[in-house]
Scaffold this active site. Structure first.
Site, PDB file in Angstrom:
ATOM      1  CE  LYS A  28      33.905  46.575   8.632  1.00  0.00           C
ATOM      2  NZ  LYS A  28      34.470  46.134   9.931  1.00  0.00           N
ATOM      3  CG  ASP A  79      36.571  43.720   8.480  1.00  0.00           C
ATOM      4  OD1 ASP A  79      36.217  43.684   9.661  1.00  0.00           O
ATOM      5  OD2 ASP A  79      36.057  42.984   7.610  1.00  0.00           O
TER       6      ASP A  79
HETATM    7  P1  NDP Z   1      41.657  38.380   8.188  1.00  0.00           P
HETATM    8  O1  NDP Z   1      41.549  38.751   6.768  1.00  0.00           O
HETATM    9  O2  NDP Z   1      42.916  38.647   8.914  1.00  0.00           O
HETATM   10  O3  NDP Z   1      41.299  36.838   8.372  1.00  0.00           O
HETATM   11  C1  NDP Z   1      40.092  36.282   7.968  1.00  0.00           C
HETATM   12  C2  NDP Z   1      40.136  34.788   8.217  1.00  0.00           C
HETATM   13  O4  NDP Z   1      38.848  34.234   8.008  1.00  0.00           O
HETATM   14  C3  NDP Z   1      41.072  34.066   7.263  1.00  0.00           C
HETATM   15  O5  NDP Z   1      41.607  32.944   7.887  1.00  0.00           O
HETATM   16  C4  NDP Z   1      40.126  33.678   6.135  1.00  0.00           C
HETATM   17  O6  NDP Z   1      40.567  32.574   5.357  1.00  0.00           O
HETATM   18  C5  NDP Z   1      38.899  33.305   6.924  1.00  0.00           C
HETATM   19  N1  NDP Z   1      37.704  33.460   6.074  1.00  0.00           N
HETATM   20  C6  NDP Z   1      37.292  34.546   5.392  1.00  0.00           C
HETATM   21  N2  NDP Z   1      36.181  34.304   4.707  1.00  0.00           N
HETATM   22  C7  NDP Z   1      35.865  33.026   4.968  1.00  0.00           C
HETATM   23  C8  NDP Z   1      34.828  32.159   4.577  1.00  0.00           C
HETATM   24  N3  NDP Z   1      33.861  32.574   3.750  1.00  0.00           N
HETATM   25  N4  NDP Z   1      34.823  30.892   5.073  1.00  0.00           N
HETATM   26  C9  NDP Z   1      35.789  30.464   5.933  1.00  0.00           C
HETATM   27  N5  NDP Z   1      36.809  31.238   6.329  1.00  0.00           N
HETATM   28  C10 NDP Z   1      36.852  32.484   5.864  1.00  0.00           C
HETATM   29  O7  NDP Z   1      40.412  39.107   8.920  1.00  0.00           O
HETATM   30  P2  NDP Z   1      40.209  39.461  10.452  1.00  0.00           P
HETATM   31  O8  NDP Z   1      40.796  38.399  11.302  1.00  0.00           O
HETATM   32  O9  NDP Z   1      40.608  40.855  10.651  1.00  0.00           O
HETATM   33  O10 NDP Z   1      38.612  39.418  10.552  1.00  0.00           O
HETATM   34  C11 NDP Z   1      37.892  38.226  10.865  1.00  0.00           C
HETATM   35  C12 NDP Z   1      36.514  38.593  11.370  1.00  0.00           C
HETATM   36  O11 NDP Z   1      36.625  39.425  12.526  1.00  0.00           O
HETATM   37  C13 NDP Z   1      35.657  39.405  10.383  1.00  0.00           C
HETATM   38  O12 NDP Z   1      34.292  39.061  10.571  1.00  0.00           O
HETATM   39  C14 NDP Z   1      35.866  40.850  10.841  1.00  0.00           C
HETATM   40  O13 NDP Z   1      34.804  41.685  10.464  1.00  0.00           O
HETATM   41  C15 NDP Z   1      35.901  40.633  12.360  1.00  0.00           C
HETATM   42  N6  NDP Z   1      36.545  41.707  13.114  1.00  0.00           N
HETATM   43  C16 NDP Z   1      37.845  42.069  12.876  1.00  0.00           C
HETATM   44  C17 NDP Z   1      38.434  43.046  13.643  1.00  0.00           C
HETATM   45  C18 NDP Z   1      39.868  43.399  13.503  1.00  0.00           C
HETATM   46  O14 NDP Z   1      40.371  44.168  14.352  1.00  0.00           O
HETATM   47  N7  NDP Z   1      40.591  42.880  12.529  1.00  0.00           N
HETATM   48  C19 NDP Z   1      37.665  43.787  14.666  1.00  0.00           C
HETATM   49  C20 NDP Z   1      36.337  43.272  14.892  1.00  0.00           C
HETATM   50  C21 NDP Z   1      35.805  42.285  14.115  1.00  0.00           C
HETATM   51  P3  NDP Z   1      41.132  32.816   3.860  1.00  0.00           P
HETATM   52  O15 NDP Z   1      42.522  33.329   4.049  1.00  0.00           O
HETATM   53  O16 NDP Z   1      41.063  31.481   3.227  1.00  0.00           O
HETATM   54  O17 NDP Z   1      40.224  33.815   3.196  1.00  0.00           O
END
Ligand code: NDP
Length: 447
Positions: free
Chosen positions: A126, A166
């Site tokens: 990672k 991510d």
């Molecule tokens: P994105 O950056 O596309 O989206 C993240 C989302 O979560 C946004 O809506 C963001 O809001 C919100 N967010 C982030 N930090 C916080 C916080 N502290 N409190 C509340 N909301 C928050 O990321 P992904 O969708 O790719 O990833 C989301 C999760 O899924 C992560 O944990 C990642 O590790 C996991 N994941 C992702 C994969 C992938 O293929 N993308 C695969 C497996 C797991 P804002 O815009 O306001 O920051």
């Protein structure tokens, strides 16, 4: 925890005392491996637990970039190459101000077992940076990515380490990273990054894979354990990024309704259901805040503060934002409000007490390392397509994903049942993911 695990955990705690997220991830895995480790003395003889909790390589570097006003900024970059027993290191890159070594290590550690669960040949890694992409122009993002890759390129490769997206890293960032890699190395190594655009080696259904895969897992879990499904269920999804959006799409395809979604500032709620096309356009195309949604959907209301989303009753909760968003109090509220299933789209979104509470309450619980494995699974398929210089159809990839997510669900709950703990999917997922890696490490000798 048995004595061997306890001793190793104490040692990790001493060595990595200032890494709370990493310690949390290790504790969860160790707690659920106790009975398995009791039965396998070869693990201690080969120092497997000592070795698996120490990254094979840990890289920290300076990233210097210049903003649109000609001001120079310095960020810290990370790549943790955790374990390569079953394949090249594989795992995403996170760009978020909260990123530090503890967070990248917990994510890399989890990734080892998740990648093993996919059945594909991928080790765990990672990376990321404390760079905040929010509010930056396209050219600032590009310059940051180019400077990040200026160092990273010498540590990665198709057969060495394959990063992906991510939080904060989507198709745009992967494009800039790939362009920079190609330039620095003078080599078109398509399989060095996944999550690429379709025009230059990306896979169909990669964008959808994590969210779709999560719903395939949860639907199978509902069927297997309760002869139920998403049909007519009220669902709450936190986040509105890549994982959350495509989970939302699949919930509707499976007959459920998404009542609420969030970002880090607040959440929107509509008893009629959040409209997928509208929220996708706002978040994916326009990069708008979720508060904008309520201005366009007259049935929706915006609430300030993201945690309040969990006070609303639902049948299925899909946390898809970030780590530790559901603590014990929130877990108790969800259960009191009648939640039937919890599916983790984000990595480690539930604290350990919250996870244990769901399992003790016999709530159907889909742990992240199994339930969100669809993303890295399709990344593995992207690598396979790149290596064969072929492109598969959306249906081919999606069918593979669907079948394999169901197979992972079966495996996880079958192991839990074998251990006389049928609702303990955490134990099932950790044992299933760990076993293959440990065997490979033993076969490859003490190194
Ligand atoms: P994105 O950056 O596309 O989206 C993240 C989302 O979560 C946004 O809506 C963001 O809001 C919100 N967010 C982030 N930090 C916080 C916080 N502290 N409190 C509340 N909301 C928050 O990321 P992904 O969708 O790719 O990833 C989301 C999760 O899924 C992560 O944990 C990642 O590790 C996991 N994941 C992702 C994969 C992938 O293929 N993308 C695969 C497996 C797991 P804002 O815009 O306001 O920051």
């Amino acid at each position: 925890m048995n004595d061997y695990l306890k001793r190793v955990y104490e040692d990790v705690k001493r060595r990595d005392a200032n890494e709370p997220e990493f310690l949390q991830a290790v504790e969860e895995v160790f707690e659920s491996l106790s009975e398995y480790v009791d039965k396998h003395p070869e693990l201690e003889a080969n120092a497997i637990m000592e070795r698996i909790t120490e990254p094979e390589r840990s890289i920290e570097f300076r990233v210097t970039w210049v903003d649109d006003n000609n001001i120079t900024h310095v960020n810290r970059g990370y790549r943790i190459q955790f374990n390569s027993a079953i394949g090249p290191y594989k795992g995403g890159l996170r760009l978020h101000p909260s990123v530090n070594k503890s967070i990248i290590k917990f994510l890399g550690f989890e990734q080892i077992f998740k990648n093993s669960l996919t059945g594909l040949a991928m080790g765990g890694g990672k990376g990321g940076s404390d760079f905040d992409p929010k509010g930056k122009s396209d050219s600032e993002i590009m310059r940051f990515c180019q400077n990040f890759m200026l160092e990273l390129n010498r540590h990665i490769g198709e057969n060495v380490d394959v990063p992906a997206g991510d939080i904060g890293v989507g198709a745009r960032e992967i494009g800039y990273l790939f362009g920079a890699y190609k330039k620095y190395r003078n080599s078109y190594d398509a399989g060095v990054l996944t999550g690429k655009g379709l025009e230059y080696g990306g896979s169909l259904a990669r964008k959808e894979a994590t969210g779709f895969g999560l719903c395939y897992f949860v639907n199978k879990m509902l069927d297997k354990m309760a002869k139920d499904s998403f049909k007519d269920k009220k669902v709450i999804i936190s986040g509105s990024g890549n994982v959350a959006l495509y989970a939302c799409k699949k919930v509707y395809e499976l007959g459920g309704t998404v009542l609420a979604m969030s970002d880090s500032n607040g959440y929107v709620y509509s008893s009629k259901g959040i409209k997928f096309d509208l929220i996708r356009e706002l978040k994916e195309d326009k990069r708008a805040r979720i508060s904008e949604y309520a201005k366009l959907d007259k049935d929706a209301t915006y609430f300030e503060g993201s945690k309040g989303i969990w006070n609303n009753p639902c049948d299925i909760a899909l946390p898809c934002a970030t780590q530790n968003e559901i603590d014990l109090d929130i877990a108790k509220t969800l259960v009191a409000n009648g939640v039937k299933a919890v599916g983790e789209g984000a990595n480690m979104p539930c604290t350990l007490p919250a996870t244990n509470f769901f399992i003790e309450s016999k709530i159907l619980y889909a742990p992240a390392k199994a339930a969100n494995a669809g993303g890295v699974m399709v990344s593995g398929l992207e690598m396979a397509q790149n290596a064969s210089r072929l492109a598969w159809s959306f249906e081919e990839v999606d069918n593979y994903l669907h079948k394999q997510m169901e197979a992972i669900c079966d495996k996880v709950f079958n192991i839990a049942k074998d251990y006389d703990d049928p609702f303990n999917s955490v134990k099932g997922a950790n044992i299933a993911g760990f076993e293959k890696v440990a065997k490979a490490m033993i076969a490859q000798g003490i190194i």
